[in-house]
Structure formats: C-alpha cells, structure tokens
Design a protein around this motif. Structure first.
Motif, mmCIF file in Angstrom:
data_model
loop_
_atom_site.group_PDB
_atom_site.id
_atom_site.type_symbol
_atom_site.label_atom_id
_atom_site.label_comp_id
_atom_site.label_asym_id
_atom_site.label_seq_id
_atom_site.Cartn_x
_atom_site.Cartn_y
_atom_site.Cartn_z
ATOM 1 N N ARG A 151 1.498 6.151 -9.841
ATOM 2 C CA ARG A 151 2.016 5.435 -8.674
ATOM 3 C C ARG A 151 3.422 5.927 -8.397
ATOM 4 O O ARG A 151 4.242 6.007 -9.309
ATOM 5 C CB ARG A 151 2.055 3.921 -8.929
ATOM 6 N N THR A 172 0.840 -1.191 0.000
ATOM 7 C CA THR A 172 0.000 0.000 0.000
ATOM 8 C C THR A 172 0.878 1.246 0.000
ATOM 9 O O THR A 172 1.966 1.255 0.575
ATOM 10 C CB THR A 172 -0.929 0.015 1.233
ATOM 11 N N GLU A 173 0.364 2.275 -0.601
ATOM 12 C CA GLU A 173 1.098 3.531 -0.672
ATOM 13 C C GLU A 173 0.819 4.365 0.562
ATOM 14 O O GLU A 173 -0.290 4.349 1.104
ATOM 15 C CB GLU A 173 0.671 4.319 -1.912
ATOM 16 N N SER A 174 1.815 5.115 0.981
ATOM 17 C CA SER A 174 1.631 6.017 2.116
ATOM 18 C C SER A 174 0.817 7.234 1.675
ATOM 19 O O SER A 174 0.656 7.494 0.479
ATOM 20 C CB SER A 174 2.991 6.461 2.651
ATOM 21 N N LYS A 175 0.328 7.967 2.661
ATOM 22 C CA LYS A 175 -0.429 9.196 2.357
ATOM 23 C C LYS A 175 0.447 10.177 1.575
ATOM 24 O O LYS A 175 -0.024 10.855 0.671
ATOM 25 C CB LYS A 175 -0.905 9.862 3.653
ATOM 26 N N ARG A 176 1.707 10.222 1.933
ATOM 27 C CA ARG A 176 2.649 11.121 1.249
ATOM 28 C C ARG A 176 2.779 10.742 -0.223
ATOM 29 O O ARG A 176 2.760 11.610 -1.100
ATOM 30 C CB ARG A 176 3.995 11.041 1.955
ATOM 31 N N GLN A 177 2.914 9.445 -0.506
ATOM 32 C CA GLN A 177 3.001 8.983 -1.894
ATOM 33 C C GLN A 177 1.716 9.315 -2.644
ATOM 34 O O GLN A 177 1.760 9.770 -3.791
ATOM 35 C CB GLN A 177 3.233 7.470 -1.941
ATOM 36 N N GLN A 178 0.576 9.077 -2.011
ATOM 37 C CA GLN A 178 -0.707 9.339 -2.664
ATOM 38 C C GLN A 178 -0.895 10.825 -2.949
ATOM 39 O O GLN A 178 -1.362 11.204 -4.021
ATOM 40 C CB GLN A 178 -1.852 8.819 -1.796
ATOM 41 N N ARG A 179 -0.523 11.660 -1.991
ATOM 42 C CA ARG A 179 -0.655 13.104 -2.173
ATOM 43 C C ARG A 179 0.227 13.601 -3.309
ATOM 44 O O ARG A 179 -0.209 14.375 -4.170
ATOM 45 C CB ARG A 179 -0.283 13.814 -0.869
#
Length: 123
Positions: free
Chosen positions: A42, A3-10
């Motif tokens: 991604r 899963t991606e972190s919130k930082r990666q998603q943002r």
C-alpha cells in the motif's frame, strides 16, 4: 473507505514485484529457512511510504523474522532503489507488517468445523 489512485496502485505493483524478486534472491539472509511472500503493498498518496505486508511460510518464528527484516529496512530500501532508479523519482520509505490472513482463515475454518460438528437442535 480510502481508495488508492491508479498511480498509487501502479507504483505499488512495481514495488511488490521488485521486492518479491529481491526477497526471493536474498531473503535467506534476513529470514533463514523462511519462504517470504509479499502479499500486498500500500502506498501513501505522495508515494513516499510503502507499507509492505509479508507472509512467512516454512517458519515458526515469523515475528522474529519480521523484526529482523525491519532492522534491515535501510539495506532493503537501498537494494530496491538500485532496481527502480529508472522508474521512480524517490525510493519510498519501507514499513513492514506481518500479513496474518492465512492464520485468520485457518482459525475461521476451525470455528466452522466445530459449528458443523455440533448436534442440531430440533425445530
């Protein structure tokens, strides 16, 4: 599943929005006549690589257009850097992929239509 972190998603959201605007304005130079949509971005955990998934509409040679975009990846990265210079320390390396979700959905719809047309066997 990774899963991606919130930082990666943002950060992926920022990249997706800015690349979308960039392709809307200048995409005709890289894929003439095609309407390009960025369906997903991604990011790697260190935010150094952005995997960009593109969907092409209004074109028959999506793979050729994708190859042309890949050949202009450095130019696209430079233009992206000019847009996000105040939001990121580094401009990620861009990797482009063909998003064939629409083709997969159409294929599955055809299969379900064929199944529904077959005569039912008596129970």
């Amino acid at each position: 599943m990774n899963t991606e972190s919130k930082r990666q998603q943002r950060f992926a959201g920022v990249i997706q929005q800015d690349l979308g605007e960039l392709f809307q304005r200048e995409g005709g130079a890289w894929a003439p006549g095609a309407f390009i949509t960025i369906t997903r971005v991604r990011m790697t955990p260190d935010l150094a690589i952005a995997r960009v998934y593109l969907s092409f509409l209004n074109t028959k040679q999506a793979k050729d257009d994708l190859a042309n975009i890949k050949s202009h990846a450095n130019e696209i990265r430079y233009k992206l850097g000019a847009r996000i210079k105040n939001q990121a320390r580094i401009v990620p390396h861009l990797e482009f992929f063909l998003d064939d979700t629409n083709e997969y959905v159409e294929h599955m719809d055809k299969l379900f239509d064929e199944i529904s047309k077959e005569p039912r066997q008596p129970e």
